[in-house]
Design a protein around this motif. Structure first.
Motif, short mmCIF file in Angstrom:
data_model
loop_
_atom_site.label_atom_id
_atom_site.label_comp_id
_atom_site.label_asym_id
_atom_site.label_seq_id
_atom_site.Cartn_x
_atom_site.Cartn_y
_atom_site.Cartn_z
N GLN A 196 101.03 51.17 106.75
CA GLN A 196 101.23 49.83 106.19
C GLN A 196 101.65 49.90 104.73
O GLN A 196 102.48 49.11 104.27
N LEU A 197 101.06 50.86 103.99
CA LEU A 197 101.38 51.03 102.57
C LEU A 197 102.68 51.80 102.37
O LEU A 197 103.11 51.99 101.23
N LYS A 198 103.28 52.26 103.46
CA LYS A 198 104.52 53.05 103.43
C LYS A 198 104.36 54.34 102.64
O LYS A 198 105.30 54.82 102.00
N LYS A 199 103.16 54.90 102.71
CA LYS A 199 102.92 56.20 102.09
C LYS A 199 103.15 57.28 103.14
O LYS A 199 102.22 57.90 103.66
N TRP A 200 104.42 57.46 103.44
CA TRP A 200 104.78 58.33 104.55
C TRP A 200 104.47 59.80 104.27
O TRP A 200 104.29 60.59 105.20
N ASN A 201 104.41 60.18 103.01
CA ASN A 201 104.05 61.56 102.70
C ASN A 201 102.61 61.85 103.13
O ASN A 201 102.31 62.94 103.66
N LEU A 202 101.71 60.88 102.95
CA LEU A 202 100.33 61.06 103.37
C LEU A 202 100.19 61.00 104.90
O LEU A 202 99.37 61.72 105.50
N VAL A 203 101.00 60.12 105.52
CA VAL A 203 101.00 60.07 106.99
C VAL A 203 101.39 61.44 107.56
O VAL A 203 100.73 61.98 108.46
N LYS B 222 85.88 53.41 100.45
CA LYS B 222 85.59 54.50 99.54
C LYS B 222 86.46 55.72 99.86
O LYS B 222 86.96 56.40 98.95
N LEU B 223 86.65 55.96 101.16
CA LEU B 223 87.52 57.06 101.59
C LEU B 223 88.94 56.85 101.08
O LEU B 223 89.57 57.77 100.55
N MET B 224 89.47 55.63 101.24
CA MET B 224 90.82 55.34 100.78
C MET B 224 90.96 55.54 99.28
O MET B 224 91.96 56.08 98.79
N LEU B 225 89.94 55.13 98.53
CA LEU B 225 89.95 55.28 97.07
C LEU B 225 89.94 56.75 96.68
O LEU B 225 90.68 57.16 95.76
N GLU B 226 89.15 57.54 97.37
CA GLU B 226 89.09 58.97 97.08
C GLU B 226 90.44 59.64 97.33
O GLU B 226 90.89 60.49 96.56
N ILE B 227 91.09 59.26 98.44
CA ILE B 227 92.40 59.83 98.76
C ILE B 227 93.43 59.42 97.72
O ILE B 227 94.25 60.23 97.28
N GLU B 228 93.37 58.17 97.30
CA GLU B 228 94.32 57.68 96.29
C GLU B 228 94.14 58.42 94.97
O GLU B 228 95.12 58.80 94.32
N GLU B 229 92.89 58.66 94.58
CA GLU B 229 92.62 59.37 93.32
C GLU B 229 93.02 60.83 93.41
O GLU B 229 93.52 61.41 92.45
N ALA B 230 92.80 61.43 94.57
CA ALA B 230 93.14 62.85 94.74
C ALA B 230 94.61 63.07 95.05
O ALA B 230 95.11 64.19 94.89
N ASP B 231 95.30 61.99 95.48
CA ASP B 231 96.71 62.06 95.88
C ASP B 231 96.93 63.10 96.98
O ASP B 231 97.99 63.69 97.10
N SER B 232 95.87 63.33 97.75
CA SER B 232 95.95 64.23 98.90
C SER B 232 94.85 63.83 99.87
O SER B 232 93.72 63.54 99.46
N ALA B 233 95.20 63.81 101.14
CA ALA B 233 94.25 63.31 102.13
C ALA B 233 93.42 64.42 102.77
O ALA B 233 92.28 64.18 103.18
N ILE B 234 93.93 65.63 102.85
CA ILE B 234 93.31 66.67 103.67
C ILE B 234 91.93 67.07 103.15
O ILE B 234 90.95 67.08 103.90
N GLU B 235 91.83 67.38 101.87
CA GLU B 235 90.56 67.83 101.32
C GLU B 235 89.50 66.74 101.44
O GLU B 235 88.32 67.04 101.70
#
Length: 571
Positions: free
Chosen positions: A117-124, A78-91
């Motif tokens: 693993q997903l190569k989403k380096w901007n979020l990393v 659920k956390l991963m889905l929320e981050i994906e929808e928000a396109d931002s991890a911090i909030e």
């Protein structure tokens, strides 16, 4: 009277080869009692691309250790889905903190690993930058290394340098990972000389380059067309006496790709043989690399046979390359046979694999067969994209069915796709081949109204149609229109203009136009001006994702000039 049975082809093969289907065109007797090979344009439909069980939707059964593990897994998803929808991890991560308590370490680490693993380096990078400011998180050396790696993958060398300088000032020992990441950042940003300077510094004063360092510098050299430097580095690695380490599979793959890019096919084949001599394992990517630059379908089939004899299981790229080779050679039966074998082998086709098979039938104007492939895409959850629609349109055009082409063109818009320059060019090319200048110009004007500029292929098509159906003067007008529109005539346009010139006077005029074009270009280069080449085929590469990690080729009409994507060469 009972209705005549529909004849169809459903070929079964053990492995594609140069003799595959050699007798199919002349065969008129039934095979296995109910399968018949018909004439070339009667390779149909019924039983073609029958659904396979492994392609059907299946509900995934999940197994958890216990109820607590299940709750934990579902919460994390659920956390991963929320981050994906928000396109931002911090909030999202902040919202998970309870009464300013620190986040569980396993949650943070698991999130970072998943993004990696997903190569989403901007979020990393975003998460790690936030963690640096949190008092409850002990930011250690490995966190710095992952942060600088994230910057390197994004090509942000400024931030990567800042982190490296901070690490050096705070007494962290030099680490090969941090220097490699900075080198990669420069390479991603196109700063090839700076990347090379870091690599040379590592060789001379440390830290000692690792295998990953060599993989990345070879990739940087190849991307920057610094072939000589790449060869020198690789030759050093091949020297068993002085080499710091043995070249691995990825290094060989990159060098094979480099030789393909440079057009040195013999050197690529030699390197392929050297892999076996050195005991470096060859996999599907290795054989795909070799197949990707073979132009003759027999040679591609030979490499495919060699791969199977070596015990290497072909992947979807392997099959797609072979299907593409047969399609280009207008050997639709073989292309279909290979696709059927791929399905029988349990290899799930990709969008591009379907598009390549679709193109194999479209090239020869085999509309019914192309329609079966088009419908099968939806069934197998490969929803047709604009590339698929344009290829299907070319099937009607190549069958000289312009009424069908017009109806399908309307369907493209009805299905909420915006026709691009290739799509419009396909329709224009159809009317040009039918010598219908009025409809050709109607489609050309319609394209302009839609705000799409003609590319060199469309101008050449119109020039050729006017030259054949009117006179040489009309062709000259369109040649000049091409130049005045900022589109540089390619070699094909020049050759067609010369072929349309019949008299000595016309030939002289055509040569003069071409010579003037060359002279003007030379003057621009000498004066240092940028020569603008407005060729919308370059924009089309974005639509078809034409890059070294993909496969697609549409060659049914002249403007379909996209290269086979070299998916195999991705590191």
């Amino acid at each position: 009277m009972p209705q005549a049975s529909v004849m169809f082809l459903k070929p079964f093969i053990s492995s594609p080869s140069t003799t595959l289907w050699s007798e199919s065109n002349s065969c008129k007797n039934a095979i296995n009692g109910n399968i018949r090979i018909c004439r070339r344009r009667e390779v149909v439909c019924l039983g073609m691309l029958a659904p396979r069980k492994f392609m059907q939707r299946r509900r995934k059964v999940e197994v958890f250790k216990d109820a607590a593990d299940e709750a934990d897994q579902r919460d994390w998803r659920k956390l991963m889905l929320e981050i994906e929808e928000a396109d931002s991890a911090i909030e999202v991560l902040k919202s998970r903190r309870v009464k300013n308590q620190p986040l569980p370490k396993h949650l943070v680490v698991g999130t970072l690993i998943r993004f990696k693993q997903l190569k989403k380096w901007n979020l990393v990078g975003e998460v790690l930058e936030w963690l640096r400011t949190q008092h409850w998180w002990d930011f250690k050396e490995m966190d710095f290394l992952m942060l600088i790696t994230a910057y390197g993958k994004q090509g942000d060398f400024t931030k990567a340098e800042r982190v490296l300088n901070y690490m050096n000032k705070n007494g962290y020992p030099p680490h090969v990972g941090s220097y490699t990441a900075l080198m990669e950042a420069y390479g991603k940003a196109g700063q090839y000389n700076q990347a090379e300077a870091i690599f040379r510094r590592m060789q001379s004063s440390g830290p000692e380059p690792s295998a990953v360092t060599y993989q990345i510098i070879l990739k940087i050299f190849v991307e920057g067309d610094k072939f000589k430097e790449a060869e020198e580095v690789f030759k050093t690695l091949l020297d068993e006496k002085n080499s710091p380490l043995k070249p691995d599979q990825k290094m060989f793959h990159m060098m094979i790709y480099m030789y393909k890019k440079a057009g040195s096919y013999d050197k690529a084949r030699t390197l392929f043989a050297l892999m076996h001599e050195r005991g470096v394992q060859q996999n599907a990517v290795t054989f795909n690399s070799l197949m990707s630059f073979e132009t003759n379908y027999k040679e591609v089939a030979n490499v495919f046979d060699q791969m199977q004899r070596a015990g290497v299981r072909p992947d979807v790229v392997s099959y797609a390359l072979l299907i593409n080779a047969y399609g280009k050679a207008r050997r639709e039966e073989e292309a279909l046979a290979v696709f059927e074998e791929m399905l029988d082998a349990g290899v799930r086709p990709t969008h591009k694999a379907y598009n390549i098979l679709l193109d194999a039938f479209a090239i020869s104007g085999m509309v019914e067969q192309a329609r079966v492939v088009f419908k099968s895409m939806r069934r197998d959850r490969c929803t047709p994209d604009l590339c698929s629609y344009t290829t299907m349109l070319s099937a009607y055009v190549n069958a000289s069915d312009m009424d069908g082409a017009e109806m399908f063109f309307k369907r493209i818009k009805q299905d909420r796709f915006e026709p691009n320059v290739i799509t419009h060019g396909t329709l224009i090319n159809g009317y040009a081949k039918a010598d219908n200048l009025e409809k050709m110009m109607e489609k050309y004007e319609s394209m302009r109204v839609d705000g799409i500029k003609a590319n060199a292929t469309i101008f050449t098509t119109i020039m050729d149609a006017y030259g054949r159906n009117k006179d040489f003067g009309s062709a000259v007008i369109w040649f000049n229109e091409m130049v005045s529109s900022g589109v540089s005539p390619d070699q094909k346009a020049k050759n067609i203009l010369l072929s349309l010139a019949k008299t000595e006077e016309e030939q002289s005029e055509a040569k003069q136009l071409i010579d003037n074009l060359s002279c003007n270009r030379l003057v621009n280069i000498v004066e240092g001006d940028d020569v603008v080449n407005v060729n919308d085929d370059d924009d089309e590469g974005d639509v078809f994702e034409d890059n070294p990690n993909e496969i697609m080729n549409i060659s049914g009409v002249d403007q379909h000039k996209h290269h086979v994507v070299e998916e195999a060469h991705s590191l």
